[in-house]
Design a protein around this motif. Structure first.
Motif, PDB file in Angstrom:
ATOM      1  N   THR A 267     172.733 132.462   2.111  1.00  0.00           N
ATOM      2  CA  THR A 267     173.775 132.983   1.235  1.00  0.00           C
ATOM      3  C   THR A 267     174.835 131.915   1.002  1.00  0.00           C
ATOM      4  O   THR A 267     174.838 130.858   1.630  1.00  0.00           O
ATOM      5  CB  THR A 267     174.462 134.215   1.854  1.00  0.00           C
ATOM      6  OG1 THR A 267     175.125 133.819   3.067  1.00  0.00           O
ATOM      7  CG2 THR A 267     173.462 135.324   2.141  1.00  0.00           C
TER       8      THR A 267
ATOM      9  N   HIS B 272     177.423 135.930  -1.643  1.00  0.00           N
ATOM     10  CA  HIS B 272     176.340 136.233  -2.578  1.00  0.00           C
ATOM     11  C   HIS B 272     175.129 135.390  -2.241  1.00  0.00           C
ATOM     12  O   HIS B 272     175.196 134.467  -1.416  1.00  0.00           O
ATOM     13  CB  HIS B 272     176.783 136.029  -4.035  1.00  0.00           C
ATOM     14  CG  HIS B 272     177.270 134.648  -4.346  1.00  0.00           C
ATOM     15  ND1 HIS B 272     176.429 133.595  -4.623  1.00  0.00           N
ATOM     16  CD2 HIS B 272     178.522 134.154  -4.436  1.00  0.00           C
ATOM     17  CE1 HIS B 272     177.149 132.511  -4.873  1.00  0.00           C
ATOM     18  NE2 HIS B 272     178.421 132.816  -4.760  1.00  0.00           N
TER      19      HIS B 272
ATOM     20  N   VAL C 132     174.040 142.013   0.634  1.00  0.00           N
ATOM     21  CA  VAL C 132     174.320 141.031  -0.422  1.00  0.00           C
ATOM     22  C   VAL C 132     173.600 141.477  -1.689  1.00  0.00           C
ATOM     23  O   VAL C 132     172.370 141.594  -1.707  1.00  0.00           O
ATOM     24  CB  VAL C 132     173.864 139.628   0.001  1.00  0.00           C
ATOM     25  CG1 VAL C 132     174.201 138.599  -1.071  1.00  0.00           C
ATOM     26  CG2 VAL C 132     174.504 139.237   1.328  1.00  0.00           C
TER      27      VAL C 132
ATOM     28  N   ILE D 165     174.442 140.263  -5.054  1.00  0.00           N
ATOM     29  CA  ILE D 165     174.674 139.382  -6.209  1.00  0.00           C
ATOM     30  C   ILE D 165     173.926 138.083  -6.001  1.00  0.00           C
ATOM     31  O   ILE D 165     173.973 137.507  -4.909  1.00  0.00           O
ATOM     32  CB  ILE D 165     176.177 139.099  -6.397  1.00  0.00           C
ATOM     33  CG1 ILE D 165     176.947 140.392  -6.637  1.00  0.00           C
ATOM     34  CG2 ILE D 165     176.403 138.122  -7.548  1.00  0.00           C
ATOM     35  CD1 ILE D 165     178.452 140.208  -6.649  1.00  0.00           C
TER      36      ILE D 165
END
Length: 446
Positions: A276, A288, A396, A398
């Motif tokens: 991430t 994200h 998460v 996105i």
């Protein structure tokens, strides 16, 4: 070799820092035994009050830079640290090629910079060694890899023991170097050197499709099943840094122009770790998916039982095959943790950075449990169901891991996967809410 291009980019970044910055130069003994519990931990003297949030001056221009403290804070581990749950009595074993001749010196400087307890790394080379050549970019790449692995484990679990096992052969693609790595792993298990493997290396499934590759993969899978279920080891493996694809050739110069994952992250008996981007904005943490996070579905392994309860949308994608990653952590070099290698500060990056984060967390979980937890995947997926997801994981939602790039004169355009609520083939179940997750993991893993 661990994610060749990521290590090469990291090395270039280090060279940039050497040119741009004026660098500052600058124990605990290990018994190598099986992980044991610390039933009544106490705060680490001079450590629990450390709250260093500023990276070294050489990295002042990199606003996303993390320190050990800010990384533990982001994943809600600092509250455990202050209670004395620091991985004490646990041992993490790191498997690499060559190692680094400056490993201990660099770790000492890293510990002083961030107020961490001094730790003595045990280095074992049962297969022998070769002279370290500072002009060999492959060896230097492995040295930086070894360094960041060790320092990230120490950052998350400051009192865990660390054993580094080195191979005299470079692991690249295909079967190259893999027999030696398996010998090291077997040595570690047979000699009870620890209970956790942190492995930041991979070979593309595309380079292991021949008979020799398939035979080796089966032998690894059989060994991992025994190591996790019978010997109670937990194995963390990075999923790679090429997004939804990986290399097509043995020299790691060309990418597969299709979805492709890596071995051994694809083995159902390991916990596969994706990546991430962990950033901060006005005091809030924003996370994200990192576009380089390896993820997708294996061509070699069927879907394990612990993934069969995933939603129908995932089942439609999977085709009945093993999905990865299982979990994730910070892997974006632009939001990496600062680490110290051979007299210079740089930033970590890649899933070879997120993997040792989870290995450090596991040392704390074993300490909490008072015994090695072994195979944790079924419990991880169970803890992510229903209300448990928000309690145990940062979901998460996105980002994506498409790969549109040119390597070896060839352009690939691979449509990857989207981060969505729940499990996805970019970040898995998500990133840890450490205090809750580790307590629940320790309490419910059988």
């Amino acid at each position: 070799m661990i994610f060749r291009v990521r290590r090469y980019i990291l090395f270039l970044f280090l060279v940039f820092l050497l040119a741009a910055c004026t660098t500052t130069g600058f124990s605990k003994s290990m018994d190598g035994g099986t992980a044991t519990a610390s039933s009544q931990p106490s705060a680490v003297p001079g450590f629990a009050d450390q709250a260093i949030t500023t990276c070294p001056a050489e990295l002042a221009n990199y606003q996303g830079c993390h320190t050990p403290y800010t990384l533990r804070q982001a994943y809600d581990v600092e509250s455990l640290t202050k209670q004395g749950f620091t991985g004490k009595g646990q041992t993490v074993v790191v498997i690499v090629s060559f190692g680094s001749p400056t490993l201990q010196k660099d770790l000492d400087a890293f510990s002083r910079q961030f107020g961490l307890p001094q730790s003595r790394v045990q280095i074992l080379s049962p297969l022998g060694t070769v002279p370290f050549n500072t002009q060999d970019s492959d060896m230097v790449g492995w040295a930086t890899e070894t360094t960041l692995d060790v320092q990230l484990i120490h950052a998350m679990a400051p009192e865990a023991n660390i054993v580094v096992m080195t191979s005299p052969v470079s692991e690249t693609q295909g079967v190259q170097g893999l027999p030696e790595f398996k010998q090291l792993e077997e040595y570690a298990v047979n000699h009870h050197l620890g209970q956790i493997f942190s492995q930041s290396w991979a070979a593309s499934e595309a380079t292991l499709a021949d008979q020799a590759g398939q035979q080796l993969i089966k032998s690894y899978a059989d060994f991992y099943k025994q190591a996790t279920l019978q010997d109670h080891w937990t194995i963390f493996v990075g999923t790679g840094d090429q997004g939804a694809t990986d290399f097509a050739d043995l020299n790691s110069t060309k990418l597969v122009n299709a979805r492709n994952v890596t071995f051994p992250a694809d083995v159902p008996w390991v916990t596969a770790v994706g990546g991430t981007t962990l950033a901060s904005s006005q005091g809030a943490t924003i996370e994200h998916a990192w576009s380089g996070s390896g993820g997708g579905f294996s061509k070699f392994f069927a879907q394990p039982d612990y993934q069969k309860a995933l939603p129908s949308s995932v089942q439609a994608q999977s085709g009945g095959q093993r999905g990865l990653p299982d979990v994730s952590a910070n892997a974006d070099p632009s939001t990496g943790m600062s680490f110290y290698y051979n007299g210079n500060w740089s930033l970590t990056g890649g899933t070879s950075a997120s993997t040792p984060v989870w290995a450090g967390l596991m040392a704390i979980a074993n300490q909490l449990a008072g015994h090695p937890l072994g195979f944790i995947n079924p419990t991880l997926y169970s803890l992510a169901q229903g209300a448990g997801e928000q309690q145990n994981f940062h979901d998460v939602t996105i980002g994506y891991n498409n790969n549109q790039s040119t390597k070896g004169g060839e352009t690939v355009n691979v449509k990857g996967f989207q981060a969505v609520p729940g499990w996805d083939a970019v970040t898995g179940l998500g990133t840890p809410k450490g205090s809750s997750l580790l307590h629940n993991l320790a309490a419910t893993t059988k």
